[in-house]
Design a protein around this motif. Structure first.
Motif, PDB file in Angstrom:
ATOM      1  N   ALA A  18       0.631  -0.833  -0.002  1.00  0.00           N
ATOM      2  CA  ALA A  18       0.177   0.112  -0.070  1.00  0.00           C
ATOM      3  C   ALA A  18       0.621   1.172   0.082  1.00  0.00           C
ATOM      4  CB  ALA A  18      -1.280  -0.063   1.222  1.00  0.00           C
ATOM      5  N   ILE A  19       2.200   1.204   0.845  1.00  0.00           N
ATOM      6  CA  ILE A  19       2.751   1.967   0.549  1.00  0.00           C
ATOM      7  C   ILE A  19       3.547   2.944  -0.125  1.00  0.00           C
ATOM      8  CG2 ILE A  19       5.125   3.431   2.252  1.00  0.00           C
ATOM      9  CD1 ILE A  19       4.196   1.752   4.721  1.00  0.00           C
ATOM     10  N   CYS A  20       4.277   1.044  -1.017  1.00  0.00           N
ATOM     11  CA  CYS A  20       4.956   1.667  -2.468  1.00  0.00           C
ATOM     12  C   CYS A  20       3.486   2.200  -3.392  1.00  0.00           C
ATOM     13  CB  CYS A  20       5.446   0.205  -2.798  1.00  0.00           C
ATOM     14  SG  CYS A  20       6.760  -0.153  -1.758  1.00  0.00           S
ATOM     15  N   SER A  21       2.002   2.295  -3.831  1.00  0.00           N
ATOM     16  CA  SER A  21       1.788   1.978  -4.899  1.00  0.00           C
ATOM     17  C   SER A  21       1.240   3.480  -4.245  1.00  0.00           C
ATOM     18  CB  SER A  21       0.038   1.075  -4.347  1.00  0.00           C
ATOM     19  OG  SER A  21       0.838   0.369  -4.540  1.00  0.00           O
ATOM     20  N   LEU A  22       0.576   4.010  -3.323  1.00  0.00           N
ATOM     21  CA  LEU A  22       0.508   5.252  -3.250  1.00  0.00           C
ATOM     22  C   LEU A  22       2.060   6.692  -2.807  1.00  0.00           C
ATOM     23  CD1 LEU A  22      -1.127   4.992   0.525  1.00  0.00           C
ATOM     24  CD2 LEU A  22      -1.758   5.490  -1.475  1.00  0.00           C
TER      25      LEU A  22
END
Length: 547
Positions: free
Chosen positions: A142-146
């Motif tokens: 989620a952090i990488c995608s955001l």
């Protein structure tokens, strides 16, 4: 056992077993190899149009080839037999998440279809390691995608829809993590519970097998054609005289003819009860009872082989109780006039007016008076016989001591001393028998053997042989004489009461000997032999399977 079942899931619920985890990781790595090959193949499909959609085509191509090389290297390592541990799997999942997001960064961003592959990686990570670290996979994704979506909006002036898509993917990451963690834990618990119950069932099966093998009742499993599928040790002893060293060997044996006839008769009429039979001359009398093992299919038949010696003992106890009451009256009514007859004959012998004919008549009276008195004594001893006590006997040592003591009691002063040859095999198993009753049986057999050997050869001589049965679990003693033997027409009657071929005998010696053997769950039989004389065999019961 129940405690083991309840506690097992808690111990193993944190992760799948190592072998299962390694197998799943190999499957996942096959997926990664196929995926990287497909990505490489896409590079050669319309490369001009493909490069126009990439933000950093050169870095994208380098990342794909690097990803393929890493996956092929891991596949070769696994093929060589490497067993991945938990830390190797965690590192591999982290690497996949970072490489896939690197491909997203160098390609068209979060609008690329590669973003959906991250969900597969997060799901695989939660299946392989269904612990809290699975949530870390979802958080990292989620952090990488955001981060990629935010960088695209701020630096590449992309649409804000990428942030919405990245947030939606983040929710899917966490949803996949929580759902798969729950499912995986339930599966691991179920597998641990099933494994524990399978272990418990295996233990119960082992206990049941040991109980069945040690049962006195013989158990056979047959098919409709009489082929043996399973046989316990008692069935082997009762039907074949010995048990094989391995359980599978019993399948190759052929049913004894009396049992096969009983099976055929039962198949024709299941309500008909089969007659008792002897599988061989040295085997005890048994009763076979048949029933279908599977009531619906009826393709297997369960056979119970009951040794009738126990039933015979109970019948004999009732018979001896009645005989005791009868002989008490006989002893009183017969012995008094018998004593008077014997005493009168002795007084007549003192007369000085007897000729040779009168003295021969008195000899006949004396001899038959003693014979009648002996019959009464034997019947009284039979009716007063006490219940056998179970003594553990080391047969080789006991038989040597018996031979020495027995020879001392014999009268060899006539210059023709009795000879007893003793043969004892090595490593004889122990036996259970009432020592005093065993001595009584052997004294009777030895007395008969010495007498018949003396009549036939002029030398009182017998041979005692102690050996083990073919299965090595039971001991037997053979008493062989050198007499004329027993005619074939009389062999079936030698153990019947009051049957004798000796005019001076009572016909109760062998009958009493067999009764004493059966009360100790042993078997006394007349063995067929090509050697001269008779051979009586005492086969002891298994000392660990006696009732």
């Amino acid at each position: 056992m129940q405690n083991n079942i309840d506690s097992a899931p808690n111990i193993n619920a944190s992760a799948p077993p190592s072998r299962q985890r390694a197998r799943l990781f190999r499957i996942y790595n096959h997926y990664r190899v196929v995926l990287s090959l497909l990505l490489v193949a896409l590079l050669f499909i319309a490369p001009t149009e493909f490069d126009t959609r990439m933000r950093a085509a050169e870095y994208y191509q380098a990342s794909i080839f690097t990803y393929l090389a890493i996956n092929l290297l891991i596949a070769l390592i696994l093929l060589a037999g490497f067993q991945p541990r938990n830390r190797h799997i965690i590192l591999s999942i982290f690497m996949d998440i970072l490489i896939l997001h690197g491909l997203l960064l160098t390609s068209s961003g979060m609008t690329s279809g590669l973003a959906n592959l991250v969900i597969v990686t997060v799901a695989a990570g939660n299946i392989l390691t269904p612990t809290r670290i699975g949530t870390l996979y979802a958080a990292l994704g989620a952090i990488c995608s955001l981060g990629i979506a935010s960088w695209s909006v701020l630096s590449m002036f992309a649409s804000a829809d990428e942030i919405v898509r990245a947030g939606s993917l983040g929710i899917l990451y966490f949803a996949a993590a929580f759902i798969l963690q729950y499912i995986s834990r339930r599966m691991v618990r179920s597998e641990a519970l099933a494994s524990s119950r399978a272990k418990s069932i295996a233990e119960l099966e082992q206990i049941n097998r040991q109980i069945i093998q040690r049962m006195r009742t013989g158990i056979l499993v047959l098919d409709r054609y009489g082929a043996i599928r399973l046989a316990n040790a008692a069935a082997e002893e009762l039907l074949f005289g010995s048990a094989p060293s391995e359980e599978t060997l019993s399948r190759g044996r052929t049913l004894p003819k009396p049992l096969r006839r009983g099976l055929e008769s039962w198949l024709k009429n299941p309500r008909e009860r089969t007659e008792p039979f002897q599988a061989m001359p040295t085997a005890p009398m048994v009763q076979a009872n048949f029933t279908q093992l599977d009531q619906e299919r009826g393709d297997q038949i369960l056979v119970f082989i009951d040794d009738l010696s126990k039933v015979t003992q109970q019948a004999q106890q009732m018979k001896l109780a009645s005989l005791g009451r009868l002989t008490a009256g006989i002893a009183h009514e017969v012995r008094n006039p018998l004593g008077a007859i014997s005493h009168a004959s002795q007084l007549m012998r003192e007369s000085e007016h007897l000729d040779d004919g009168d003295r021969r008549m008195l000899d006949i009276i004396q001899r038959h008076s003693k014979r009648v008195n002996g019959i009464i004594e034997n019947v009284l001893d039979l009716s007063r016989r006490r219940e056998a006590s179970s003594d553990l006997v080391q047969v080789d040592q006991w038989l040597q001591a018996f031979r020495d003591d027995y020879l001392q009691t014999l009268d060899g002063t006539d210059g023709n001393p009795p000879v007893i040859h003793l043969e004892i095999e090595d490593n004889l198993p122990q036996a259970r028998f009432d020592i005093s009753q065993l001595e009584q049986v052997l004294v009777n057999l030895c007395d008969n053997g010495l007498r018949y050997s003396l009549e036939h050869t002029g030398q009182p001589e017998i041979r005692l042989h102690a050996g083990a049965t073919a299965d090595g679990e039971r001991t037997y003693i053979d008493v062989r004489d050198f007499g004329v033997g027993i005619p074939q027409e009389n062999r079936a009657s030698v153990f019947e009461p009051f049957f004798t071929t000796d005019k001076s005998g009572t016909g109760l010696g062998l009958y009493l000997a067999r009764e004493l053997c059966e009360s100790n769950q042993a078997h006394l039989s007349l063995v067929d032999s090509k050697n001269p004389g008779c051979c009586f065999r005492i086969t002891f019961a298994h000392h660990g399977r006696m009732i």
